[in-house]
Design a protein around this motif. Structure first.
Motif, PDB file in Angstrom:
ATOM      1  N   ALA A 273     -30.366   2.857  39.734  1.00 31.95           N
ATOM      2  CA  ALA A 273     -30.477   3.670  38.430  1.00 31.95           C
ATOM      3  C   ALA A 273     -29.292   3.460  37.571  1.00 31.95           C
ATOM      4  O   ALA A 273     -28.068   3.187  37.948  1.00 31.95           O
ATOM      5  CB  ALA A 273     -30.883   4.724  38.571  1.00 31.95           C
ATOM      6  N   MET A 274     -29.548   2.857  36.354  1.00 26.26           N
ATOM      7  CA  MET A 274     -28.324   2.678  35.496  1.00 26.26           C
ATOM      8  C   MET A 274     -28.746   3.084  34.082  1.00 26.26           C
ATOM      9  O   MET A 274     -29.796   3.140  33.815  1.00 26.26           O
ATOM     10  CB  MET A 274     -27.928   1.234  35.487  1.00 26.26           C
ATOM     11  N   ASP A 275     -27.669   3.235  33.299  1.00 30.88           N
ATOM     12  CA  ASP A 275     -28.027   3.631  31.609  1.00 30.88           C
ATOM     13  C   ASP A 275     -28.552   2.341  31.076  1.00 30.88           C
ATOM     14  O   ASP A 275     -28.100   1.363  31.365  1.00 30.88           O
ATOM     15  CB  ASP A 275     -26.674   3.895  31.183  1.00 30.88           C
ATOM     16  N   SER A 276     -29.356   2.468  30.097  1.00 34.57           N
ATOM     17  CA  SER A 276     -29.859   1.523  29.311  1.00 34.57           C
ATOM     18  C   SER A 276     -30.072   1.939  27.917  1.00 34.57           C
ATOM     19  O   SER A 276     -30.275   3.126  27.481  1.00 34.57           O
ATOM     20  CB  SER A 276     -31.111   0.949  29.935  1.00 34.57           C
ATOM     21  N   ILE A 277     -30.392   0.790  27.131  1.00 33.86           N
ATOM     22  CA  ILE A 277     -30.596   1.151  25.464  1.00 33.86           C
ATOM     23  C   ILE A 277     -31.580   0.037  25.138  1.00 33.86           C
ATOM     24  O   ILE A 277     -31.582  -1.076  25.654  1.00 33.86           O
ATOM     25  CB  ILE A 277     -29.283   1.028  24.997  1.00 33.86           C
ATOM     26  N   SER A 278     -32.320   0.343  24.348  1.00 34.52           N
ATOM     27  CA  SER A 278     -33.406  -0.344  23.665  1.00 34.52           C
ATOM     28  C   SER A 278     -32.781  -1.573  22.556  1.00 34.52           C
ATOM     29  O   SER A 278     -31.730  -1.005  22.205  1.00 34.52           O
ATOM     30  CB  SER A 278     -34.486   0.458  23.066  1.00 34.52           C
ATOM     31  N   VAL A 279     -33.356  -2.409  22.210  1.00 34.05           N
ATOM     32  CA  VAL A 279     -32.828  -3.375  20.999  1.00 34.05           C
ATOM     33  C   VAL A 279     -32.861  -2.640  19.934  1.00 34.05           C
ATOM     34  O   VAL A 279     -31.805  -2.753  19.050  1.00 34.05           O
ATOM     35  CB  VAL A 279     -33.792  -4.633  21.143  1.00 34.05           C
ATOM     36  N   THR A 280     -33.715  -1.684  19.583  1.00 35.39           N
ATOM     37  CA  THR A 280     -33.736  -0.752  18.221  1.00 35.39           C
ATOM     38  C   THR A 280     -32.628  -0.031  18.200  1.00 35.39           C
ATOM     39  O   THR A 280     -31.979   0.065  17.395  1.00 35.39           O
ATOM     40  CB  THR A 280     -35.236  -0.076  18.342  1.00 35.39           C
ATOM     41  N   GLU A 281     -32.334   0.636  19.354  1.00 37.09           N
ATOM     42  CA  GLU A 281     -31.123   1.565  19.385  1.00 37.09           C
ATOM     43  C   GLU A 281     -29.753   0.522  19.144  1.00 37.09           C
ATOM     44  O   GLU A 281     -28.701   1.041  18.344  1.00 37.09           O
ATOM     45  CB  GLU A 281     -31.025   2.391  20.808  1.00 37.09           C
ATOM     46  N   LEU A 282     -29.842  -0.552  19.992  1.00 40.66           N
ATOM     47  CA  LEU A 282     -28.506  -1.232  19.968  1.00 40.66           C
ATOM     48  C   LEU A 282     -28.483  -1.605  18.398  1.00 40.66           C
ATOM     49  O   LEU A 282     -27.413  -2.037  17.959  1.00 40.66           O
ATOM     50  CB  LEU A 282     -28.584  -2.146  20.959  1.00 40.66           C
ATOM     51  N   ASN A 283     -29.371  -2.237  17.881  1.00 42.53           N
ATOM     52  CA  ASN A 283     -29.249  -2.734  16.257  1.00 42.53           C
ATOM     53  C   ASN A 283     -28.922  -1.588  15.458  1.00 42.53           C
ATOM     54  O   ASN A 283     -28.277  -2.007  14.677  1.00 42.53           O
ATOM     55  CB  ASN A 283     -30.803  -3.241  15.935  1.00 42.53           C
ATOM     56  N   ALA A 284     -29.459  -0.439  15.458  1.00 41.43           N
ATOM     57  CA  ALA A 284     -28.813   0.447  14.887  1.00 41.43           C
ATOM     58  C   ALA A 284     -27.283   0.839  15.005  1.00 41.43           C
ATOM     59  O   ALA A 284     -26.638   0.997  14.023  1.00 41.43           O
ATOM     60  CB  ALA A 284     -29.535   1.875  15.014  1.00 41.43           C
ATOM     61  N   LEU A 285     -26.657   0.762  16.186  1.00 48.68           N
ATOM     62  CA  LEU A 285     -25.354   0.754  16.313  1.00 48.68           C
ATOM     63  C   LEU A 285     -24.733  -0.395  15.735  1.00 48.68           C
ATOM     64  O   LEU A 285     -23.609  -0.323  15.122  1.00 48.68           O
ATOM     65  CB  LEU A 285     -25.204   0.902  17.821  1.00 48.68           C
ATOM     66  N   LEU A 286     -25.238  -1.553  15.690  1.00 50.32           N
ATOM     67  CA  LEU A 286     -24.625  -2.671  15.451  1.00 50.32           C
ATOM     68  C   LEU A 286     -24.308  -2.606  13.875  1.00 50.32           C
ATOM     69  O   LEU A 286     -23.528  -3.058  13.008  1.00 50.32           O
ATOM     70  CB  LEU A 286     -25.177  -3.962  15.716  1.00 50.32           C
ATOM     71  N   GLU A 287     -25.510  -2.069  13.292  1.00 46.90           N
ATOM     72  CA  GLU A 287     -25.703  -1.996  11.711  1.00 46.90           C
ATOM     73  C   GLU A 287     -24.608  -1.091  11.181  1.00 46.90           C
ATOM     74  O   GLU A 287     -24.190  -1.022  10.074  1.00 46.90           O
ATOM     75  CB  GLU A 287     -27.185  -1.772  11.338  1.00 46.90           C
ATOM     76  N   ALA A 288     -24.490   0.110  12.152  1.00 49.30           N
ATOM     77  CA  ALA A 288     -23.382   1.031  11.618  1.00 49.30           C
ATOM     78  C   ALA A 288     -22.108   0.493  11.786  1.00 49.30           C
ATOM     79  O   ALA A 288     -21.080   1.401  11.288  1.00 49.30           O
ATOM     80  CB  ALA A 288     -23.567   2.398  12.324  1.00 49.30           C
ATOM     81  N   GLU A 289     -21.979  -0.538  12.285  1.00 50.30           N
ATOM     82  CA  GLU A 289     -20.494  -1.214  12.464  1.00 50.30           C
ATOM     83  C   GLU A 289     -19.682  -0.175  13.175  1.00 50.30           C
ATOM     84  O   GLU A 289     -18.511  -0.182  12.573  1.00 50.30           O
ATOM     85  CB  GLU A 289     -19.961  -1.613  11.032  1.00 50.30           C
ATOM     86  N   ALA A 290     -20.024   0.454  14.523  1.00 49.53           N
ATOM     87  CA  ALA A 290     -19.528   1.247  15.088  1.00 49.53           C
ATOM     88  C   ALA A 290     -18.092   0.598  15.545  1.00 49.53           C
ATOM     89  O   ALA A 290     -18.375  -0.638  16.235  1.00 49.53           O
ATOM     90  CB  ALA A 290     -20.103   1.877  16.200  1.00 49.53           C
ATOM     91  N   ALA A 351     -25.397  -7.580  36.226  1.00 48.09           N
ATOM     92  CA  ALA A 351     -23.996  -7.652  35.757  1.00 48.09           C
ATOM     93  C   ALA A 351     -23.564  -6.198  35.637  1.00 48.09           C
ATOM     94  O   ALA A 351     -22.272  -5.956  35.936  1.00 48.09           O
ATOM     95  CB  ALA A 351     -24.038  -8.326  34.274  1.00 48.09           C
ATOM     96  N   VAL A 352     -24.500  -5.337  34.896  1.00 48.11           N
ATOM     97  CA  VAL A 352     -23.994  -3.688  34.821  1.00 48.11           C
ATOM     98  C   VAL A 352     -23.586  -3.243  36.047  1.00 48.11           C
ATOM     99  O   VAL A 352     -22.572  -2.439  36.553  1.00 48.11           O
ATOM    100  CB  VAL A 352     -24.952  -2.935  34.286  1.00 48.11           C
ATOM    101  N   GLN A 353     -24.391  -3.628  37.235  1.00 48.40           N
ATOM    102  CA  GLN A 353     -23.926  -3.069  38.799  1.00 48.40           C
ATOM    103  C   GLN A 353     -22.891  -3.705  39.258  1.00 48.40           C
ATOM    104  O   GLN A 353     -21.940  -3.011  39.799  1.00 48.40           O
ATOM    105  CB  GLN A 353     -25.440  -3.495  39.469  1.00 48.40           C
ATOM    106  N   MET A 354     -22.717  -4.954  39.018  1.00 52.42           N
ATOM    107  CA  MET A 354     -21.490  -5.724  39.367  1.00 52.42           C
ATOM    108  C   MET A 354     -20.216  -5.106  38.941  1.00 52.42           C
ATOM    109  O   MET A 354     -19.194  -4.916  39.512  1.00 52.42           O
ATOM    110  CB  MET A 354     -21.535  -7.289  39.200  1.00 52.42           C
ATOM    111  N   ILE A 360     -15.792  -0.728  35.966  1.00 58.81           N
ATOM    112  CA  ILE A 360     -16.289  -0.833  34.495  1.00 58.81           C
ATOM    113  C   ILE A 360     -17.717  -0.318  33.998  1.00 58.81           C
ATOM    114  O   ILE A 360     -18.623  -0.817  34.668  1.00 58.81           O
ATOM    115  CB  ILE A 360     -16.294  -2.348  34.321  1.00 58.81           C
ATOM    116  N   GLU A 361     -17.490   0.867  33.384  1.00 59.58           N
ATOM    117  CA  GLU A 361     -18.905   1.283  33.026  1.00 59.58           C
ATOM    118  C   GLU A 361     -19.694   0.532  32.050  1.00 59.58           C
ATOM    119  O   GLU A 361     -19.060   0.185  30.888  1.00 59.58           O
ATOM    120  CB  GLU A 361     -18.553   2.695  32.530  1.00 59.58           C
ATOM    121  N   ALA A 362     -20.990   0.023  31.946  1.00 57.13           N
ATOM    122  CA  ALA A 362     -21.612  -0.615  31.114  1.00 57.13           C
ATOM    123  C   ALA A 362     -22.983  -0.080  31.012  1.00 57.13           C
ATOM    124  O   ALA A 362     -23.399   0.600  31.735  1.00 57.13           O
ATOM    125  CB  ALA A 362     -21.490  -2.162  31.442  1.00 57.13           C
TER     126      ALA A 362
END
Length: 383
Positions: A273-290, A351-354, A360-362
């Motif tokens: 099990a690992m943390d994940s994010i949807s492309v919609t959520e990722l787009n919101a982060l990138l548009e916010a220029e965090a 990759a996240v698992q490796m 390294i958290e991803a």
């Protein structure tokens, strides 16, 4: 091979004699062989790159009943190699598209359309009515499923596979003493070790060449002529145009096939099990220029040339697996939130698992860049 007897004792009509005259001129085929073809039934699992030439030439040869199993739709990137389909069928059923082309080529062929993917629930029922099966699939879970179902039902299987510039062909399960796919591959390769055509690419004519060889083997089995590739694996390298033949024997230590299993789990064990994010959520982060967001792309450079997400860092999966890029990723992730994407989400999950094993958290991007192209950027090329 014994084919079904329906219509096999009826003489060929004048139209059939004209249509198949080039077969009738071959002493090895002749009228009897053409009747065998007319009485035969063949199931093709998949009507993509391999299935396109397979279906066209089985229909042209006069196979009386052809079954098509495919639940996919025609996409633009298919047309580079899946020549049974045309632009007018984009977004529509592959199975129906193939059936329509066969009907135009040979109206004397009965076509059974199964608009579904082969599964452990339907495999035995779909395969049982046919004399032989042709494998036109492109993934390990379905290849093992097709093989095991054919073994359980005693059906010959014409195998083919392609990757980049190389292809393989063989005949499995022709008799009870013949090898099957599990004698070629006793267990699936580790997830990600063998990239798919969507990841590694494929020369467009390569599935055509292998599919034609599969059709040749099917016709030989039906008409009972020549020497089939039973116990032999033909390997074709289109870059050097070399054909090699390898001997394939039954593995005496192989476990008997007694039932169908969960092939997806067999070939792709569940990741932790690992943390994940949807492309919609990722787009919101990138548009916010965090300032604390870093996105890495673990696809191959050739894939990134087709399409990429602005601002992502290309770090191919292979460089994470061999440890070469771990320090680079660690540096990028310092004090940041690290997100990882690939084409569909499978490689990035590994990759996240490796990376996690290196401290390294991803976070994995669900659906990868393909989901991004569908939900965020409609102008982005899909492959």
């Amino acid at each position: 091979m014994t084919t079904s007897s329906t219509g096999s004792n009826n003489d060929l009509t004048p139209a059939e004699r004209e249509r198949y005259s080039r077969h009738l001129l071959l002493p090895e085929v002749g009228t009897d062989g053409q009747k065998r073809l007319r009485a035969a039934s063949v199931l093709c699992v998949g009507c993509g790159g391999l299935g396109s030439p397979l279906l066209l030439y089985l229909a042209a040869a006069g196979v009386g009943r052809i079954g098509i199993v495919d639940g996919d739709v025609v996409e633009l990137s298919n047309l580079q190699r899946q020549v049974i389909h045309g632009e007018g069928w984009l977004g529509r059923s592959k199975a129906q598209s193939a059936a329509s082309r066969i009907a135009d080529l040979n109206s004397g062929c009965r076509v059974d359309v199964h608009e579904q993917m082969l599964s452990i629930e339907n495999a035995l029922d779909l395969i049982a009515p046919y004399d032989l099966v042709c494998d036109g699939t492109d993934n390990f879970p379905t290849r093992f499923l097709v093989n095991d179902a054919c073994v359980l039902l005693g059906k010959p299987l014409i195998y083919g596979s392609v990757q980049r510039f190389v292809g393989q062909v063989s005949v499995f399960n022709r008799t009870a003493d013949s090898p099957n796919y599990r004698d070629l591959l006793t267990e699936p390769p580790p997830p990600g070790e063998v990239p798919s055509c969507a990841e590694a690419g494929v020369m467009g004519v390569m599935p055509g060449l292998i599919g034609l060889l599969q059709a040749s083997e099917a016709i030989k089995l039906i008409t009972d002529i020549g020497l089939p590739l039973d116990g032999r694996l033909l390997v074709v390298d289109a870059l050097t145009m070399r054909f090699r033949e390898l001997t394939l024997k039954v593995d005496p230590a192989r476990q008997p096939i007694e039932n169908l299993i969960d092939y997806r789990q067999f070939c792709r064990p569940e990741l932790l099990a690992m943390d994940s994010i949807s492309v919609t959520e990722l787009n919101a982060l990138l548009e916010a220029e965090a300032d604390d967001v870093v996105l890495i792309d673990v696809r191959n450079p050739s894939e990134a040339e087709v399409a990429s997400i602005a601002g992502s860092h290309l770090i191919p999966m292979s460089t994470i697996e061999n440890g070469e890029a771990v320090d680079q990723v660690r540096s990028l992730a310092q004090g940041k939130r690290l997100y990882v994407h690939c084409k569909l989400g499978g490689r990035s999950a590994r990759a996240v698992q490796m990376l996690g094993s290196h401290g390294i958290e991803a976070i994995n991007v669900d659906g990868g860049i393909d989901a991004w192209a569908q939900l965020i950027d409609a102008e982005m090329a899909r492959y």
